[in-house]
Design a protein around this motif. Structure first.
Motif, PDB file in Angstrom:
ATOM      1  N   LYS A   1       1.043  -1.579  -0.057  1.00 16.78           N
ATOM      2  CA  LYS A   1      -0.037  -0.617  -0.166  1.00 16.78           C
ATOM      3  C   LYS A   1       0.702   1.260  -0.203  1.00 16.78           C
ATOM      4  CE  LYS A   1      -4.000  -2.029   1.505  1.00 16.78           C
ATOM      5  NZ  LYS A   1      -4.699  -2.927   0.341  1.00 16.78           N
ATOM      6  N   PRO A   2       0.285   2.029  -0.773  1.00 17.66           N
ATOM      7  CA  PRO A   2       1.319   3.439  -0.523  1.00 17.66           C
ATOM      8  C   PRO A   2       1.782   4.184   0.757  1.00 17.66           C
ATOM      9  CG  PRO A   2      -0.571   4.221  -1.991  1.00 17.66           C
ATOM     10  CD  PRO A   2      -0.907   2.489  -1.463  1.00 17.66           C
ATOM     11  N   ILE A   3       2.473   4.549   0.870  1.00 19.16           N
ATOM     12  CA  ILE A   3       3.062   5.040   2.369  1.00 19.16           C
ATOM     13  C   ILE A   3       1.798   6.172   2.283  1.00 19.16           C
ATOM     14  CG2 ILE A   3       4.568   6.420   3.949  1.00 19.16           C
ATOM     15  CD1 ILE A   3       6.274   4.208   2.790  1.00 19.16           C
ATOM     16  N   SER A   4       1.757   7.291   1.126  1.00 18.36           N
ATOM     17  CA  SER A   4       1.328   8.656   1.353  1.00 18.36           C
ATOM     18  C   SER A   4       1.014   9.191  -0.377  1.00 18.36           C
ATOM     19  CB  SER A   4       1.634   9.660   1.895  1.00 18.36           C
ATOM     20  OG  SER A   4       2.489  10.829   0.884  1.00 18.36           O
ATOM     21  N   VAL A   5      -0.926   9.395  -0.637  1.00 19.39           N
ATOM     22  CA  VAL A   5      -1.107  10.125  -1.558  1.00 19.39           C
ATOM     23  C   VAL A   5      -0.874  11.014  -1.598  1.00 19.39           C
ATOM     24  CG1 VAL A   5      -2.923  10.035  -3.465  1.00 19.39           C
ATOM     25  CG2 VAL A   5      -1.575   7.543  -2.432  1.00 19.39           C
TER      26      VAL A   5
END
Length: 144
Positions: free
Chosen positions: A8-12
Motif C-alpha cells: 500500500k502506498p505510504i502517502s498519496v
C-alpha cells in the motif's frame, strides 16, 4: 520474494488535493475545448503565475484570457504532430525585462527584450491515482 501488488502506498497526493492547495490550476473545460483539446487540462501554479497572469504594467496591453489561449493553442498545435505522452512546446510571451529570466526562456527578438520564447512541457497521463481517464498537465520543463 515480495509481492509488490499487496503493498500500500505510504502517502498519496491527488490531483484534486493539488488543485485545492493551489499547486495546480484546472483550466475551464469550455476554454480548452475551444482550443480543440478533448481532455481536462491542468497548469502548474508556476506556469499560471508567470505565463498566464498578466504582469504588472502590462494590464492595458494584454488580458489573462488571451495569455491562457496562447498557452493552450500552442500546446494543441504541437500536440497534433506528436504521438508521445511527453511533449515540449514553445510559445512567445510578453514579459517585463526585470531580471526574472528562467532557464526555459530566451530572447525571441534582439530588438525586443520583452518578447520571450518560452519552452513548456506537457504530459498526458491519468487524471488522478483513482481516475485513469486521461488529462494534460502543463508545466515548466524542470517541474515534475
Amino acid at each position: 520474494m515480495n509481492d509488490f501488488r499487496s503493498l500500500k502506498p505510504i502517502s498519496v497526493y491527488s490531483t484534486k488535493q493539488a488543485v485545492d492547495d493551489g499547486f495546480l490550476i484546472q483550466v475551464d473545460q469550455k476554454i480548452s475545448q475551444e482550443a480543440a483539446i478533448r481532455h481536462p487540462v491542468y497548469l502548474t501554479r508556476a506556469v499560471w503565475h508567470k505565463y498566464v497572469e498578466v504582469p504588472k504594467g502590462m494590464e492595458g496591453h494584454q488580458d489573462q484570457e488571451g495569455r491562457l489561449w496562447d498557452v493552450l493553442f500552442m500546446f494543441a498545435l504541437f500536440a497534433r504532430k506528436e504521438s508521445s505522452s511527453h511533449l515540449l512546446f514553445e510559445l512567445l510571451v510578453q514579459l517585463p525585462d526585470i531580471g526574472n529570466w528562467e532557464p526555459n526562456e530566451k530572447v525571441a527578438e534582439r530588438s525586443n527584450r520583452l518578447l520571450r520564447e518560452v519552452t513548456l512541457k506537457a504530459l498526458i497521463t491519468a487524471r488522478d491515482f483513482d481516475d485513469p481517464s486521461p488529462a494534460i498537465f502543463i508545466m515548466i520543463p524542470f517541474e515534475d
